[in-house]
Design a protein around this motif. Structure first.
Motif, mmCIF file in Angstrom:
data_model
loop_
_atom_site.group_PDB
_atom_site.id
_atom_site.type_symbol
_atom_site.label_atom_id
_atom_site.label_comp_id
_atom_site.label_asym_id
_atom_site.label_seq_id
_atom_site.Cartn_x
_atom_site.Cartn_y
_atom_site.Cartn_z
ATOM 1 N N THR A 124 -77.685 -35.558 -29.448
ATOM 2 C CA THR A 124 -77.191 -34.209 -29.152
ATOM 3 C C THR A 124 -78.321 -33.328 -28.639
ATOM 4 O O THR A 124 -78.149 -32.578 -27.670
ATOM 5 N N TYR A 129 -74.943 -26.159 -23.643
ATOM 6 C CA TYR A 129 -73.879 -26.189 -24.655
ATOM 7 C C TYR A 129 -72.542 -26.631 -24.066
ATOM 8 O O TYR A 129 -71.896 -27.561 -24.554
ATOM 9 N N HIS A 130 -72.115 -25.965 -23.001
ATOM 10 C CA HIS A 130 -70.798 -26.262 -22.432
ATOM 11 C C HIS A 130 -70.779 -27.599 -21.704
ATOM 12 O O HIS A 130 -69.717 -28.224 -21.573
ATOM 13 N N THR A 165 -72.167 -30.299 -22.729
ATOM 14 C CA THR A 165 -72.270 -31.392 -23.696
ATOM 15 C C THR A 165 -70.989 -31.469 -24.514
ATOM 16 O O THR A 165 -70.682 -30.561 -25.285
ATOM 17 N N SER A 166 -70.252 -32.533 -24.352
ATOM 18 C CA SER A 166 -68.999 -32.712 -25.088
ATOM 19 C C SER A 166 -69.187 -33.719 -26.219
ATOM 20 O O SER A 166 -70.150 -34.499 -26.226
ATOM 21 N N LEU A 167 -68.267 -33.732 -27.151
ATOM 22 C CA LEU A 167 -68.321 -34.710 -28.234
ATOM 23 C C LEU A 167 -68.212 -36.125 -27.683
ATOM 24 O O LEU A 167 -68.861 -37.049 -28.187
ATOM 25 N N ASN A 168 -67.408 -36.292 -26.659
ATOM 26 C CA ASN A 168 -67.285 -37.621 -26.045
ATOM 27 C C ASN A 168 -68.616 -38.078 -25.459
ATOM 28 O O ASN A 168 -68.980 -39.259 -25.552
ATOM 29 N N ASP A 169 -69.351 -37.136 -24.858
ATOM 30 C CA ASP A 169 -70.685 -37.464 -24.329
ATOM 31 C C ASP A 169 -71.607 -37.918 -25.454
ATOM 32 O O ASP A 169 -72.356 -38.895 -25.319
ATOM 33 N N ARG A 174 -66.323 -42.223 -33.719
ATOM 34 C CA ARG A 174 -65.868 -40.845 -33.892
ATOM 35 C C ARG A 174 -65.754 -40.466 -35.364
ATOM 36 O O ARG A 174 -66.097 -39.350 -35.766
ATOM 37 N N LYS A 230 -68.500 -30.025 -33.166
ATOM 38 C CA LYS A 230 -69.559 -29.763 -32.200
ATOM 39 C C LYS A 230 -70.418 -28.560 -32.580
ATOM 40 O O LYS A 230 -71.654 -28.616 -32.467
#
Length: 211
Positions: A13, A22-23, A25-29, A38, A49
């Motif tokens: 992260t 911030y925007h 970077t996604s949880l999927n990434d 997950r 997140k």
């Protein structure tokens, strides 16, 4: 193993935030890059997140604050200390092939006002870093108002230089500005010493009118 997974998620992260903000970077990434399932992400970070980003940012701020404080404490002359800080930033950029800069700048630029704790953390970080620089200059005899302005100059130039160095893939701008800023700080310290000496002489003269 659980701690290894948690550490891997945090490190991934932190890297993605510095690259994408911030925007971006996604949880999927994060899951894809870390290889974590997950379920483990939500086990370690039930707040999702936002909790994850806040923890990573808090750790990054603490790390930079510690290293900055150590660098300033290691040298009696703040001009030398600041020059070393610029050199360290230049090496950091070169070591990561100009892919990473300030750990919180991408977050700030994303303006995460919908996460108040994160926004406050970023604000406080700059306040701490500028304060450490200002206090070092004051200890060297620079008047408080000028010390604060110099601290702002150092911090803002470092932030801008990291962007320029990343854009040009060249640490030379960092080195060039390091010399100029160090000279400016040295002059401010000498000026402060002169003012303090003059004030001391004046005080003696006032207290001893017969001399």
């Amino acid at each position: 193993m659980a701690n290894d997974t948690r550490t891997r998620i945090l490190e991934t992260t932190g890297l993605l935030l510095r690259q994408r903000g911030y925007h971006g970077t996604s949880l999927n990434d994060i899951l894809s890059a870390s290889g974590a399932p997950r379920g483990s992400l939500y086990f370690h970070f039930p707040g999702g997140k936002d909790q994850l980003v806040i923890e990573v940012t808090r750790a990054s701020v603490a790390d930079v604050t510690e290293r900055l404080g150590e660098a300033l404490a290691a040298e009696k002359d703040p001009a030398v200390a600041v020059h070393h800080i610029y050199q360290s930033v230049g090496r950091m950029l070169e070591d990561n092939q100009f892919s990473l800069g300030c750990p919180i700048a991408p977050v700030v630029l994303d303006s995460p006002t919908d996460v108040p704790e994160l926004a406050e953390l970023c604000r406080s970080a700059f306040e701490q870093w500028i304060g450490l620089l200002r206090d070092a200059f004051v200890r060297a005899g620079v008047p408080a108002r000028r010390a604060h302005a110099l601290a702002l100059l150092v911090e803002s130039s470092l932030e801008g230089l990291m962007v320029i160095a990343r854009a040009t893939s060249d640490r030379a701008p960092v080195q060039a500005v390091a010399d100029e800023v160090a000279a400016l700080i040295e002059a401010a310290v000498l000026d402060g010493a002169g003012r303090n000496r003059d004030a001391a002489i004046s005080a003696v003269g006032i207290s001893s009118p017969g001399t």
